[in-house]
Design an enzyme around this catalytic site. Structure first.
Site, short mmCIF file in Angstrom:
data_model
loop_
_atom_site.label_atom_id
_atom_site.label_comp_id
_atom_site.label_asym_id
_atom_site.label_seq_id
_atom_site.Cartn_x
_atom_site.Cartn_y
_atom_site.Cartn_z
N ASP A 1 0.87 -1.18 0.00
CA ASP A 1 0.00 0.00 0.00
C ASP A 1 0.91 1.24 0.00
O ASP A 1 2.13 1.12 0.15
CB ASP A 1 -0.85 -0.08 1.28
CG ASP A 1 -1.92 0.98 1.37
OD1 ASP A 1 -2.26 1.57 0.33
OD2 ASP A 1 -2.42 1.21 2.48
N GLU B 1 2.70 5.14 -3.85
CA GLU B 1 2.71 6.16 -4.93
C GLU B 1 4.05 6.89 -5.02
O GLU B 1 4.42 7.26 -6.14
CB GLU B 1 1.57 7.16 -4.71
CG GLU B 1 0.19 6.54 -4.82
CD GLU B 1 -0.19 5.66 -3.63
OE1 GLU B 1 0.37 5.88 -2.54
OE2 GLU B 1 -1.03 4.77 -3.79
N ASP C 1 -9.18 4.15 -1.58
CA ASP C 1 -10.10 4.51 -0.51
C ASP C 1 -11.41 5.10 -1.02
O ASP C 1 -11.59 6.32 -1.03
CB ASP C 1 -9.41 5.49 0.45
CG ASP C 1 -8.19 4.85 1.08
OD1 ASP C 1 -8.04 3.61 0.97
OD2 ASP C 1 -7.36 5.58 1.65
C1 NOJ Z 1 -4.61 3.26 2.84
C2 NOJ Z 1 -5.26 2.15 2.09
O1 NOJ Z 1 -5.82 2.62 0.90
C3 NOJ Z 1 -6.29 1.47 2.96
O2 NOJ Z 1 -6.88 0.43 2.26
C4 NOJ Z 1 -5.63 0.99 4.24
O3 NOJ Z 1 -6.59 0.43 5.07
C5 NOJ Z 1 -4.94 2.15 4.94
N1 NOJ Z 1 -4.01 2.76 4.05
C6 NOJ Z 1 -4.22 1.71 6.21
O4 NOJ Z 1 -3.18 0.87 5.89
#
Ligand code: NOJ
Length: 984
Positions: free
Chosen positions: A557, A560, A638
């Site tokens: 995650d 970017e 998200d």
């Molecule tokens: C951002 C991610 O997009 C999300 O899915 C994740 O739960 C959070 N970071 C925490 O790691």
């Protein structure tokens, strides 16, 4: 202490319930903070290139592009044309020299690459004493391109080229043509004599050449300040050339302006698709303002966009600069190989041969304009003619999507966070207790010891091995998150090594770059460095990542990369990576390099496993670039628990699919906020048709595992999940096709029916691979039916009750909460496994059902691909790939081998020999079968007529608009064998 009476306490309880219910209703509407992300106007090179386009348009007929291909420099040999483009500049008598190569590949693709001689030779000076490289970034291909670049031996210079042009004939049967105009420089691409793509037709080619900054006594412009002074000449307006400030951060831009830009026109094409990742329709919108159009170009600059908005050209987490243009029965495409910040303007212009013809003979041209901040101008051109041809040429270059392990395409359960190992085990047990299938449970960042990746919180996860063991008992997996930011805390071995080995990304001064993310102060592993990748990879060894077991896989995650205190929530562009490339040059590749290192690490995390041939890694990534599809899955980040986000997930996933990254999904249920029961139910129904199917939720949300739902919704969600599991053979077959041809796993209408214009803009219904299963998930609150579009005059049948629908046109499909609008197109055969199990691993030896859906012509076709679902043995032939054909003429169904034998074929077939086809359902069965009670079955090797056996047969007449159907019970044939069933 006063004791409340029963009545008072129940009043309180009611009040609390009311408050809770109201809170649900007024869950704060969230939306992106626009001020954190640049608009085109705030991005210097974007503004310059748009201004360039405006001035070209304003002077229309008198505009002449100042780029000329020097005829004397042109050579053509062995599939490659080389030369020098000369750019006339107002400030010097000497033109800027831009070497160009045009490569013609065996595959029929063409690549046009333009560099800048001065930067290439390093004859430039950097400002601020920068250590950055002087060349234009020329390594994007190292990451993105893996094949398809064999130069064409057949490409040839045509003798009949007009004066001032070069003409190259290429492609199979030399049906493609590239006509290169020298002055001004431009290229036209033709297929079978018809023009399809024009480069620099509008004269917007722009390669910003290097120039020194001459310090003039002029006031520095401050951020946000309007530039009122009229530029003397466009090339002399320096207001955005040098240091650029945004959001409190100043980009020092040591190389000054160096953007590359080009216009690409698709004459006669009204639709363009691709360039993910964005919200908004699959068929891309215009970007130059006007009714229903965007005002800003589509932006590609991978970023952690908090609370991203719907229907927007704003950037998101990933970037694939690949675009297809589509018109009736013709698709072409381009791939803009550049990893820097990129923007794409789209304008559609109507033209007609005769202005008085009132639309007769008029057509639409789509004009696109691409600009990137730095690097080479590097563009690939694909001439189709089908969507599949274009996607497969692109996939040949950037790699096909990985054939994942089977668990990866089943149902995943995630939340931020399962808080202890006991919690995980409890959730696991509750799924079983409720008989809801799932394959993978996920751990978000809280499992770590203080956000130190590769560690476990000793208090909450004291026994990770025991937890993984319980999962493994039912062939389930654990996916744990590992992010690229490494906590800056002494005594943490990972950060100590990162620093001592100097494997982190550097700041502009060449020192380790420090920023802020989940752990607080952090450093970022620089996976552009081979040494860093190797080091990162070995961290996954079981001995290093203590507590990890063989059924643990990975989630990358924030790659970017997300930097909470960085400009636009990412790294400063003047940071330095391995080889002293500026972050500016490589930004959009950053996520891919991390996944690459993780993937390699997983392949070799255990010597024994590796020796035995290895297991296919699973890695989920948020950030991606063209090529990331080779290594795993992506998800759309998200999203929010509302209907708009559910609706938006479909075009987003379709767009990724037609852009070479089909293993895509969205957080089921929505990440932020609490979905209503109806929304959650509908989301599971849609999610059952996402290639990557994972439920996920933010840390502040209420628990929403499907077993927590009330009976009604729980039952409906369980049905949707069972449907996914029953159809896993069809999904796996589609994933296999994607891994061989790049075919999207879920396909939009234009893709499956390239000749049906009415379907081109439809992006809320989709086919599952080539199965003929057409689904339109309900995405509207309170809906009890949907209007589905049928593209042709084939018959379509409801998946569950065989209600028959005929196209072409829209049909109303009833969709109360317990129904997913899912049709089967006539002419297809769908493989299924109908026994409900806890996980896909437990289905390995389950029998198959074949659903044969006869078309108008009485025929049907389909296929199944299966292998062990985890190892690489399929590369040595350990798989079953059968084609099923129902012939109307002979009234028979046959299974034929379409696999290629290898060293491990017979061993696998032996293992699978008892896996049978237990049932064959024939939908739209001919009424002449009515009185039949048995059918003849003959198996390969026993084909003489005497040796056939009989199988039970039943015919069911459909009532009230439903199709007749028939069933063959226990034909006694194996899924891997050759056989024929005769219905005559
Ligand atoms: C951002 C991610 O997009 C999300 O899915 C994740 O739960 C959070 N970071 C925490 O790691």
């Amino acid at each position: 202490m006063a004791v409340m009476s029963r009545a008072t306490s129940s009043r309180w309880a009611k009040l609390l319930l009311l408050v809770a219910a109201l809170c649900c209703l007024v869950y704060p509407a969230v939306s992106v903070k626009h001020e954190n992300f640049k608009t085109c106007d705030q991005s210097g090179f974007c503004k310059r290139n748009r201004a360039y386009a405006d001035s070209a348009a304003a002077s229309s007929s008198s505009w002449v592009s100042p780029y000329v291909l020097d005829s004397a420099s042109v050579t053509f040999s062995k599939g490659q044309l080389s030369g020098t483009i000369l750019k006339t500049v107002t400030t010097s008598d000497r033109p800027v020299r831009l070497p160009i190569t045009i490569s013609f590949f065996e595959s029929g693709s063409v690549r046009v690459t333009i560099d800048e001689e001065k930067r290439q030779k390093g004859e430039i000076e950097l400002r601020h004493g920068s250590k950055a490289r002087k060349e234009r970034y020329n390594e994007a291909e190292k990451w993105a391109i893996v094949g398809g670049t064999k130069l064409s031996s057949g490409a040839a210079a045509a003798q009949d080229a007009q004066p001032g042009t070069s003409k190259i004939m290429y492609g199979l049967g030399t049906k493609f043509e590239a006509i290169i105009s020298h002055s001004p420089f431009g290229i036209e691409f033709k297929r079978d004599g018809e023009l399809h793509i024009k480069l620099n037709d509008r004269g917007l080619l722009n390669v910003e050449h290097w120039r020194p900054k001459i310090d003039k006594p002029q006031e520095e412009k401050k951020e946000g300040e309007d530039d009122n002074t009229e530029p003397k000449a466009l090339t002399e307006d320096e207001s955005t050339w040098w240091d650029e400030a945004f959001g409190g951060n100043t980009d020092t831009k040591p190389r000054g302006p160096e953007s590359v830009a080009l216009d690409v026109t698709f004459p006669g094409y009204e639709h363009v698709f691709g360039v993910p990742e964005h919200t908004g329709p699959l068929s891309l919108r215009q970007t130059r303002g006007g009714d229903g159009n965007f005002n800003d170009p589509y932006r590609l600059y991978n970023a952690d966009v908090f609370e991203y908005e719907m229907n927007s050209p704003m950037t998101l987490y990933g970037a694939i600069p690949f675009m297809q243009a589509h018109k009736k029965d013709s698709t072409v495409g381009i791939f803009w190989l550049n990893a820097a910040e990129t923007w794409i303007d789209i304008v559609k212009s109507k033209s007609s041969a005769n202005p008085l013809s009132l639309g007769i003979g008029s057509h639409t041209d789509t004009q696109t304009h691409w600009f990137s901040e730095s690097g080479l101008l590097d563009i690939f051109v694909f001439l189709g003619p089908t969507p599949q041809d274009v996607v497969s040429s692109f996939s040949e270059l950037t790699g096909y999507s990985q054939l994942p392990q089977q668990f990866a395409i089943a149902h995943h359960q995630c939340r931020w966070n399962y808080v202890t190992d006991e919690d995980v085990k409890d959730v696991d047990r509750k799924f079983d207790k409720s008989q809801i299938p799932y394959d993978v449970i996920w751990l978000d960042i809280e499992y770590t010891d203080g956000k130190k990746y590769f560690t476990w919180d000793p208090l909450t996860f004291p026994n990770p091995i025991g937890m993984q063991k319980q999962l493994d008992d039912h062939e389930r997996k654990l996916v744990a998150i590992i992010d690229p930011h490494i906590k800056n805390e002494g005594g943490y071995s990972v950060v100590d090594e990162l620093k001592s080995k100097d494997l982190a990304t550097h700041n502009k001064d060449g020192n380790i770059y420090e920023g802020w993310c989940w752990p607080g102060s952090s450093y970022w592993v620089d996976c552009f460095s081979p040494a860093a990748r190797k080091w990162w990879g070995q961290l996954f060894q079981y001995a290093k990542f203590k507590g990890s077991a063989h059924n643990l896989w990975l989630w990358n995650d924030m790659n970017e990369p997300s930097v909470f205190n960085g400009p636009e929530t990412t790294m400063p562009k003047d940071n330095l990576h391995h080889g002293n490339w500026e972050h500016r040059d490589v930004h959009n590749l950053n996520g891919l390099t991390l996944v690459n290192a993780t993937f390699e690490g997983l392949v070799s995390r255990n010597k024994e496993e590796e020796k035995a041939g290895g297991v296919r890694p699973f890695v989920l990534t948020r950030s991606f670039y063209a090529g990331s599809q080779r290594m795993g899955a992506m998800w759309t980040g998200d999203n929010q628990a509302n209907w708009e986000h559910l609706e938006a997930s479909l075009p987003m996933i379709l767009s990724l699919g037609v852009s070479g990254f089909p293993f895509a999904g969205a957080d089921v249920g929505g990440f932020f906020g609490n979905p209503s029961r109806e929304l959650l139910t509908r989301w599971y129904q849609a999610g059952a048709f996402y290639p990557f199917f994972r439920a996920h939720a933010h840390i502040d949300t209420r628990r929403r595992e499907p077993y927590l739902l009330p009976d009604l919704e729980r039952g409906i969600v369980t049905q949707a999940l069972r449907l996914r599991y029953a159809l896993l053979p069809a999904w796996y077959t589609a994933f296999h096709a994607a891994s061989k041809t790049g075919a999207p796993i879920v396909q939009p209408m234009y893709y499956a029916h390239p000749g049906d214009e009415k379907g081109f803009a439809i992006d809320d219904q989709m086919y599952l691979g080539s199965t003929g299963l057409l689904v339109k998930p309900v995405t509207k609150e309170g809906a009890s039916s949907v209007d589905m579009y049928l593209p042709d005059n084939e018959k379509y049948f409801d998946y569950s009750d065989y209600t028959s629908y005929s196209g072409p046109g829209h049909v109303k499909i009833e969709a109360p909460l317990d129904r997913i609008p899912l049709l089967m197109r006539g002419g297809h055969i769908v493989p299924r496994r109908d026994r409900p199990r806890r996980s896909s691993g437990l289905m390995r030896f389950d029998p198959f059902t074949l659903v044969v859906v006869l078309g108008n012509d009485g025929k049907a076709e389909g296929e199944v691909y299966l292998d062990d679902g985890e190892s690489y043995d399929y590369e040595q032939g350990a798989y079953i790939h059968r084609k099923f054909t129902f012939s109307g003429a002979t009234s028979s169904l046959a299974s034929e081998d379409v696999g290629i034998k290898g060293k491990k074929t017979s061993q696998y077939l032996q293992q699978m020999k008892d896996v049978q086809v237990e049932k064959i359902v024939i939908v739209n069965a001919p009424s002449s079968w009515k009185s039949k009670t048995e059918v003849d079955v003959s198996e390969e090797g026993t084909t003489s007529s005497g040796s056939s056996k009989k199988a039970g047969f039943g015919f069911i007449s459909g009532e009230a608009g439903k199709a007749d159907w028939a069933v063959v019970r226990k034909p006694g044939v194996s899924i891997g064998g050759g056989w024929k069933i005769s219905f005559a």
